[in-house]
Structures are given as C-alpha cells and as structure tokens.
Design a protein around this motif. Structure first.
Motif, PDB file in Angstrom:
ATOM      1  N   ALA A  31      14.061   1.183  11.654  1.00 31.20           N
ATOM      2  CA  ALA A  31      14.543   1.858  12.859  1.00 31.20           C
ATOM      3  C   ALA A  31      16.053   1.764  13.034  1.00 31.20           C
ATOM      4  N   LEU A  32      16.660   0.655  12.626  1.00 34.51           N
ATOM      5  CA  LEU A  32      18.098   0.449  12.771  1.00 34.51           C
ATOM      6  C   LEU A  32      18.631  -0.290  11.563  1.00 34.51           C
ATOM      7  N   ARG A  33      19.912  -0.053  11.247  1.00 36.80           N
ATOM      8  CA  ARG A  33      20.581  -0.747  10.155  1.00 36.80           C
ATOM      9  C   ARG A  33      21.998  -1.102  10.573  1.00 36.80           C
ATOM     10  N   THR A  34      22.515  -2.192  10.001  1.00 31.83           N
ATOM     11  CA  THR A  34      23.928  -2.521  10.181  1.00 31.83           C
ATOM     12  C   THR A  34      24.373  -3.416   9.037  1.00 31.83           C
TER      13      THR A  34
ATOM     14  N   LEU B 103      14.278 -12.941  27.526  1.00 28.10           N
ATOM     15  CA  LEU B 103      14.919 -12.756  28.831  1.00 28.10           C
ATOM     16  C   LEU B 103      15.362 -11.317  29.028  1.00 28.10           C
ATOM     17  N   LEU B 104      15.837 -10.693  27.959  1.00 27.80           N
ATOM     18  CA  LEU B 104      16.199  -9.280  28.053  1.00 27.80           C
ATOM     19  C   LEU B 104      14.964  -8.441  28.384  1.00 27.80           C
ATOM     20  N   ALA B 105      13.850  -8.719  27.716  1.00 24.88           N
ATOM     21  CA  ALA B 105      12.621  -7.982  28.001  1.00 24.88           C
ATOM     22  C   ALA B 105      12.135  -8.228  29.417  1.00 24.88           C
TER      23      ALA B 105
ATOM     24  N   SER C 224      16.164   0.359  23.429  1.00 24.38           N
ATOM     25  CA  SER C 224      15.712   1.716  23.122  1.00 24.38           C
ATOM     26  C   SER C 224      14.206   1.841  23.299  1.00 24.38           C
ATOM     27  N   GLU C 225      13.468   0.830  22.854  1.00 27.71           N
ATOM     28  CA  GLU C 225      12.008   0.860  22.948  1.00 27.71           C
ATOM     29  C   GLU C 225      11.560   0.851  24.404  1.00 27.71           C
ATOM     30  N   LEU C 226      12.183   0.029  25.216  1.00 29.96           N
ATOM     31  CA  LEU C 226      11.803  -0.063  26.622  1.00 29.96           C
ATOM     32  C   LEU C 226      12.074   1.248  27.364  1.00 29.96           C
TER      33      LEU C 226
ATOM     34  N   LEU D 143       5.544  -3.490  17.073  1.00 30.65           N
ATOM     35  CA  LEU D 143       6.204  -4.692  16.576  1.00 30.65           C
ATOM     36  C   LEU D 143       7.630  -4.326  16.184  1.00 30.65           C
ATOM     37  N   LEU D 144       8.608  -5.098  16.658  1.00 30.55           N
ATOM     38  CA  LEU D 144       9.998  -4.965  16.252  1.00 30.55           C
ATOM     39  C   LEU D 144      10.436  -6.281  15.629  1.00 30.55           C
TER      40      LEU D 144
END
Length: 219
Positions: free
Chosen positions: A178-181, A50-52, A25-27, A151-152
């Motif tokens: 920003a997110l929860r689960t 690697l994802l980044a 989402s940030e990218l 920062l995440l």
C-alpha cells in the motif's frame, strides 16, 4: 505525541510514521462498523494504538511481549486520556479468542547475524532472514480478522515482501503493498551493513533500504 519510552522499548521511527500514514488513510476510507475493534500487535510505546484510539468509533486493544512496553503504553494512554487496553503476551496470544476489524503491526524485521546482542536488540532482531516474527504474524493475524477486516503491517524490503504477500494470500487474505518509502540506514543497519554485503543482501556501499506497508483484507 510526546510519549514515555523507557530503555528497551522501541522508539517510534520512520517505520512507525509510515504505518501511521497508512492507518490514517484506512480510518478515513474503510467503512468501519460502530465500535470497531482495533488491535495493535507489538505496541511498544503505544504510538499507533493511541493514534487509532483518537478515532471516535474505535475500541483499541494492544499487545506486547515486553512488560516495559506494556507499562509504558498503559501510562501513555492514561496520560492522554485515551481508552486503550494493553495486554502482556506473545504476539496474538492474549487475544486469540477475539476478532478484529483492523489489525496493525510494526514487528521486528531487521536481518541480523546470529549472536547479535546489541542494546535493545529484542525490539528489532528478527533472525538471519528477518522473518522470525513476520512468518508467525502472517500465520496468526488472518485468523483474528472479521469478514472485511484489514491487516496493516510494515517491514523492510530486505526481509522479503513476496513471502509476506504469499503467506497472507495462502491464509485467505487479499494482500498488496500500500505504501513505500526509502530511508537511510540507521545505526543498527550501519552496523550490520558489512554482514549484509557479504551475504549478498545489499549491494556494496548500499546504505538505504525501502520500507513498505502491506495491506491485507479478508473478503
């Protein structure tokens, strides 16, 4: 991704995936400059780095205190053909003189009784309050962010969200969840459940915890 994970290196789990969601989402939404500098602190297998690195304008650096993790992340980057520089060192130490547009971290945050030396405990053990690494990260990471940098980080609610938000705010960032689960306890948390119950951290019989991604930005 199918990644090499030697024994003693943290296996990507639900917290990794939650942080990966926030990263994607940030990218997509953050206006990163050309050749944006990205840092993954405590990279483990290198999954998030690697994802980044798949983002075309990102220049990714990763750090881990474990040599096994460093070598695994380097190998995984090489095998996938992704340009990630991986350094050995304690938290942000190896890159303390650099500045970044985006910092990621999935630090150890599990509340653990003293003397817990279970297998791979160094990958998750974070002291009785779960904040041994979190507090250091909140102090060190803000210094490495450029203006507008983000920062995440992911952590359990059981380790205290309010202290994280307060420390990041005190260090000049605008911070929020920003997110929860919610996830079921894994084997480590199941083993610690009686200790957590005795100390009033969880309710009797509670066997789920909430994970959050905290987003903090320098103005």
């Amino acid at each position: 991704m199918q990644l090499l994970r030697p024994r003693g290196v943290y296996a990507p789990q639900e917290d990794t995936e939650l942080l990966a969601r926030a990263l994607r989402s940030e990218l997509r939404t953050l206006h990163l400059p050309h050749h944006a500098e990205v840092l993954d602190v405590g990279t483990g297998t290198g999954a998030l780095a690697l994802l980044a690195a798949e983002w075309p304008t990102a220049r990714v650096t990763a750090v881990d205190i474990s040599w096994r993790a460093v070598l695994a992340a380097r190998y995984n980057a090489w095998r996938l053909g992704l340009p990630v520089r991986v350094f050995h060192g304690d938290l942000t130490g190896p890159v303390a003189d650099r500045r970044f547009d985006l910092i990621l971290s999935n630090p150890p945050y599990v509340r653990s009784p003293r003397g817990d030396d279970g297998a791979d405990s160094h990958t998750w053990h974070a002291g009785a309050d779960g904040r041994v690494v979190l507090d250091r990260l909140c102090a060190e990471a803000p210094k490495l962010l450029r203006e507008g940098g983000v920062l995440l980080l992911v952590q359990s609610v059981l380790s205290g969200v309010a202290p994280t938000l307060e420390q990041l705010t005190d260090n000049g960032l605008s911070a929020r969840v920003a997110l929860r689960t919610m996830i079921p306890f894994g084997p480590v948390m199941e083993r610690h459940a009686p200790w957590l119950e005795r100390h009033g951290v969880i309710r009797p019989g509670q066997r789920k915890e909430e994970l959050v991604v905290i987003r903090a930005q320098r103005s």
